[in-house]
Design a protein around this motif. Structure first.
Motif, PDB file in Angstrom:
ATOM      1  N   ALA A  21      21.771  -9.984 -46.789  1.00 33.12           N
ATOM      2  CA  ALA A  21      22.387 -11.297 -46.594  1.00 33.12           C
ATOM      3  C   ALA A  21      22.963 -11.418 -45.196  1.00 33.12           C
ATOM      4  O   ALA A  21      22.888 -12.456 -44.552  1.00 33.12           O
ATOM      5  N   ARG A  26      22.383 -15.578 -44.262  1.00 27.27           N
ATOM      6  CA  ARG A  26      22.302 -16.435 -45.446  1.00 27.27           C
ATOM      7  C   ARG A  26      23.446 -16.097 -46.380  1.00 27.27           C
ATOM      8  O   ARG A  26      23.654 -14.935 -46.717  1.00 27.27           O
ATOM      9  N   ILE A  27      24.193 -17.097 -46.777  1.00 27.73           N
ATOM     10  CA  ILE A  27      25.267 -16.884 -47.744  1.00 27.73           C
ATOM     11  C   ILE A  27      25.140 -17.900 -48.859  1.00 27.73           C
ATOM     12  O   ILE A  27      24.548 -18.972 -48.693  1.00 27.73           O
ATOM     13  N   SER A  28      25.684 -17.555 -50.007  1.00 30.54           N
ATOM     14  CA  SER A  28      25.727 -18.468 -51.148  1.00 30.54           C
ATOM     15  C   SER A  28      27.101 -19.121 -51.205  1.00 30.54           C
ATOM     16  O   SER A  28      28.123 -18.443 -51.047  1.00 30.54           O
ATOM     17  N   ASP A  40      22.497 -22.114 -50.831  1.00 31.48           N
ATOM     18  CA  ASP A  40      22.429 -21.246 -49.664  1.00 31.48           C
ATOM     19  C   ASP A  40      22.780 -22.022 -48.398  1.00 31.48           C
ATOM     20  O   ASP A  40      22.348 -23.178 -48.220  1.00 31.48           O
ATOM     21  N   TYR A  41      23.554 -21.367 -47.535  1.00 29.68           N
ATOM     22  CA  TYR A  41      23.923 -21.919 -46.232  1.00 29.68           C
ATOM     23  C   TYR A  41      23.784 -20.824 -45.178  1.00 29.68           C
ATOM     24  O   TYR A  41      23.616 -19.646 -45.498  1.00 29.68           O
ATOM     25  N   ARG A  42      23.882 -21.238 -43.922  1.00 33.65           N
ATOM     26  CA  ARG A  42      23.837 -20.287 -42.825  1.00 33.65           C
ATOM     27  C   ARG A  42      25.239 -20.060 -42.294  1.00 33.65           C
ATOM     28  O   ARG A  42      25.978 -21.016 -42.029  1.00 33.65           O
ATOM     29  N   ALA A  71      26.376 -12.359 -53.855  1.00 25.28           N
ATOM     30  CA  ALA A  71      24.911 -12.411 -53.781  1.00 25.28           C
ATOM     31  C   ALA A  71      24.274 -12.024 -55.106  1.00 25.28           C
ATOM     32  O   ALA A  71      23.199 -12.500 -55.453  1.00 25.28           O
ATOM     33  N   LYS A  87      14.308 -19.932 -52.843  1.00 21.79           N
ATOM     34  CA  LYS A  87      15.128 -19.853 -51.643  1.00 21.79           C
ATOM     35  C   LYS A  87      14.612 -20.807 -50.575  1.00 21.79           C
ATOM     36  O   LYS A  87      13.412 -20.895 -50.326  1.00 21.79           O
ATOM     37  N   ALA A  90      14.914 -19.865 -44.143  1.00 21.17           N
ATOM     38  CA  ALA A  90      16.104 -19.598 -43.329  1.00 21.17           C
ATOM     39  C   ALA A  90      16.258 -20.601 -42.197  1.00 21.17           C
ATOM     40  O   ALA A  90      17.380 -20.961 -41.807  1.00 21.17           O
ATOM     41  N   LEU A  93      18.219 -23.732 -43.269  1.00 23.51           N
ATOM     42  CA  LEU A  93      19.577 -23.622 -43.801  1.00 23.51           C
ATOM     43  C   LEU A  93      20.564 -24.388 -42.929  1.00 23.51           C
ATOM     44  O   LEU A  93      20.534 -24.290 -41.690  1.00 23.51           O
TER      45      LEU A  93
END
Length: 756
Positions: A21, A26-28, A40-42, A71, A87, A90, A93
């Motif tokens: 992650a 990438r994070i939730s 999901d966001y950056r 995660a 997903k 990336a 995001l």
């Protein structure tokens, strides 16, 4: 939950996000909304985000507050929802906007939110919303105060006596708020403003406000003896063991259960941890707070729906940073972000009020046990009349059991007496038997207090026409309208529909033909005023007590002996200590025994036992008179004999063969739609796809007892399984097989306590 709520669950690591992650940034983020899971966001390169951080993220064209989520999930297999791997690339995001300056949610709380969501089949964001409420979705504003400016020009200022008081106060160098200054000097806020405008005072940030005093575990310890002392020592030991356990503290009314579990709180404070006390009724906090402050020297923090937004914000932050070391509250307090929670007390654990029936449908008593196991701290459930679910856990060895069989200070339990209304009926049109009236008069003559109990609000539960038989119904619910004569209205107690009392029957037009059928608390008050015109009456119900402050004042008046006769609904049954109350009269002891409610007998005996326990709590003996048309009923016989345990054993014997809770699992599906045809079609779909197999049974579909509620037509199905079969996977598969019309809805109630 009768069964052990879940197997041992490993704690989620609260450290950094996983390596994969972090490498993709990438994070939730879980949002407090009814989505199926996190998005999901950056994470921006300059923002070191960790699970639990409270952040602002873009959602469509707006910005929303959410929490960086884990995660991976550590839910047990029978609760974990199916994983869908979809997903976003990336490169697409969207970045996190910012991290808020709020304490992060702990790993234990995040895991608890996931667990509650999975157990209740609720979107996790809806559970998060109970923690991250709307008024908390912003950084806290620091408290501002005043200090003396450096080298102020006092020659240009006319020093009045009021201004000089302020300067003298602040000369010690301490910073103070405007309120602190005005309270200490007696000057107005305008004086402070004038000094600030003149440049004599400068504004300073005082940091976050900390309004909570620190309870002193050694402030005023009680003198306990015998069984009380043994129970207090055992509870203290449970707390100092620093591991998960559940203890049932059972004791007859007046046995001192509160004083004993306060000792467990003291042990928790000695370890530097926080304690949470859950009460079923906000009104109970009045006398409870007095006991707490007498024991610990300060008031605890309070959390319930009737405190203002500022108080809620301060309590939320106090829980999160640990400055609120003890919090007492309603069921929603269970979702506060405690910094170091070490103990939960669930008082009156048998109360159905611990079940949240709308939104996220959960039982706070059961979820308190879950939170205790996740964070590995003890939970204490307290009652004079424990629920069958709790007793089954004791019997199975999952809960410890401490019993207080006698009242504190040598007081005797009240004498119960069942008055057969078939042999001693009230006069026509009245509801108090002459024998009960005679006992009330004798008690009042001795200058002792009397309580009359009827668990029914309003003047009469039904109004009908003497000419044509028309019954006044709610236009939005399958319920009779209740007359509230004091307000001259008819009201529905399910949807709050209210209409004026009509002068004529709306069906046949007959004038003055509408008549009240049956008694409500207002009607009993009217009868009592006629019978005892010199008695000082006080009515205690949700209609007459506007909140905790009004309840506290009513309780104080009773304690000061400014009241002779108390007339109340179920609020009077809640743990009050009225030392001069010696007679309790139950107007309709049979109320609640009818219908097909699985727990009708259990609830009735619990309620009447609690009401009876208000009598004779001091040196004078107490008497409880139960007016009944069915004195032979097992509930009445158990109340007469005082053998609550035997009655509960009989209840258990009746439920075990059919694997009814707590000896089996139960889930209710409540189908609702805006037309009866749509409700029937949705229910029929569920019926056609109902699961089957050994140990699995589906009852229904059938119209709900409240077939129409707030204008929606309702049908019910019940899923019943053996204890070793989890209902959540079955329900997910079942619900996934139907495609309901847009105007139909299905609510899932795991472990239902209400069957309306």
């Amino acid at each position: 939950m009768a069964q052990k709520p879940f197997p041992n669950i490993p704690m989620q690591d609260s450290g950094n996000l996983t390596a994969s992650a972090c490498s993709t940034t990438r994070i939730s983020v879980l949002l407090p909304m009814p989505f199926a899971g996190p998005f999901d966001y950056r994470a921006p390169a300059d923002m070191d985000l960790q699970p639990g951080d409270i952040v602002v993220v873009p959602l469509g064209k707006r910005q929303e507050t959410g929490v960086v989520w884990d995660a991976t999930s550590s839910l047990p297999a029978d609760l974990a929802p199916p994983v869908t791997e979809k997903k976003v690339d990336a490169a697409r995001l969207r970045p996190v906007v910012c991290r808020l300056d709020l304490p992060p949610l702990s790993a234990e709380l995040r895991q608890f939110i996931d667990w509650v969501a999975a157990y209740t089949l609720t979107p996790p964001g809806m559970v998060l919303a109970m923690t991250l409420r709307l008024h908390m979705r912003a950084a806290p504003t620091p408290t501002m105060g005043w200090a003396l400016a450096e080298n102020p020009d006092l020659n240009a200022l006319r020093l009045t006596p009021a201004r000089q008081k302020v300067l003298d106060l602040l000369a010690d160098g301490n910073h103070r708020t405007t309120t602190d200054i005005t309270n200490a000097t007696g000057v107005s806020a305008g004086v402070v403003k004038e000094l600030a405008n003149a440049g004599v005072l400068r504004p300073v940030s005082l940091g976050p406000e900390r309004p909570f005093g620190q309870p002193d575990a050694h402030y005023n310890p009680p003198v306990l003896e015998g069984e009380q002392q043994s129970a207090a020592v055992a509870l203290r030991q449970t707390v100092t063991e620093n591991r998960f356990s559940v203890t049932l503290l059972e004791g007859v009314t007046g046995s001192g259960k509160t004083e004993i579990y306060l000792e467990a709180i003291a042990a928790c404070l000695e370890q530097g941890k926080q304690a949470l006390i859950l009460l079923p009724e906000i009104a109970l906090s009045a006398q409870w707070m007095e006991r707490f402050s007498r024991r610990f020297g300060v008031q605890p923090a309070v959390w319930h729906s009737e405190i203002g937004q500022r108080a809620r914000r301060l309590t939320w932050l106090g829980a999160a940073d640990g400055s609120a070391s003890v919090i007492v509250g309603a069921r929603s307090a269970l979702f506060l972000p405690f910094h170091n929670l070490g103990l939960i007390i669930v008082d009156e654990e048998h109360e159905a009020l611990f079940k949240q029936e709308e939104g996220v449908i959960y039982n706070a008593r059961d979820m308190a046990v879950v939170r205790g196991q996740l964070a590995r701290f003890p939970v204490v459930v307290v009652s004079a009349t424990p629920s069958l679910e709790t007793l089954a856990n004791v019997e199975a060895g999952r809960y410890r059991h401490l019993v207080l069989p006698t009242r504190h200070g040598g007081a005797e339990l009240p004498e119960p007496r069942v008055l057969d209304l078939r042999d001693h009926p009230p006069p026509r049109g009245l509801f108090l038997s002459p024998e009960l009236v005679e006992d009330i008069g004798a008690t009042l003559e001795r200058q002792e207090q009397v309580m009359l109990f009827l668990n029914r609000r309003g003047y009469a539960p039904l109004t009908l026409c003497r000419s044509c038989g028309h019954r006044m119904e709610c236009p939005h619910c399958t319920a009779w309208l209740v007359e509230h004569r004091n307000r001259k209205v008819l009201s529905c107690h399910y949807c709050d529909h209210t209409e004026p009392m009509p002068p004529a029957c709306p069906q046949c037009g007959s004038d003055h033909s509408l008549t009240a059928i049956g008694p409500g608390i207002e009607r009993i008050t009217e009868e009592a005023r006629q019978l005892f015109p010199d008695a000082r009456l006080l009515v205690m119900s949700s209609d007459t007590l506007g909140g905790p402050a009004a309840t506290a004042e009513a309780v104080a008046k009773i304690s000061r002996r400014e009241v002779d006769l108390i007339i109340g609904t179920q609020i009077v049954a809640k743990g009050w200590h009225f030392p001069h109350l010696t007679l309790v009269g139950v107007v309709d002891a049979d109320l609640g025994l009818g219908g097909a409610d699985l727990r009708a007998g259990e609830r009735t005996i619990q309620l009447l036992h609690q009401v009876a326990g208000r009598a004779g709590r001091a040196s004078s003996p107490g008497l409880v008179i139960l007016q009944s048309y069915a004195p032979e009923h097992p509930v009445m016989q158990a109340l007469l004999s005082g053998d609550f345990d035997a009655f509960m054993q009989q209840e258990a014997a009746q439920r075990k063969p059919g694997f009814w809770p707590p000896y089996g699992r139960l889930a209710a599906l409540i189908v609702s739609a805006d037309t009866p045809v749509a409700a029937d079609e949705a229910a029929a779909q569920l019926g056609r796809t109902a699961p089957y197999g050994e140990g699995i049974q589906v009852l229904g579909p059938a119209p709900a007892p409240l077939a129409v509620l707030r204008g929606r037509h309702r049908r019910r199905l019940l899923l019943r399984t053996h204890r070793n079969i989890a209902v959540q996977p079955i329900l997910r598969r079942w619900l996934g097989m139907v495609n309901l019309a847009r105007n139909a809805k299905v609510d899932v109630d795991i472990d239902p306590v209400s069957f309306l």
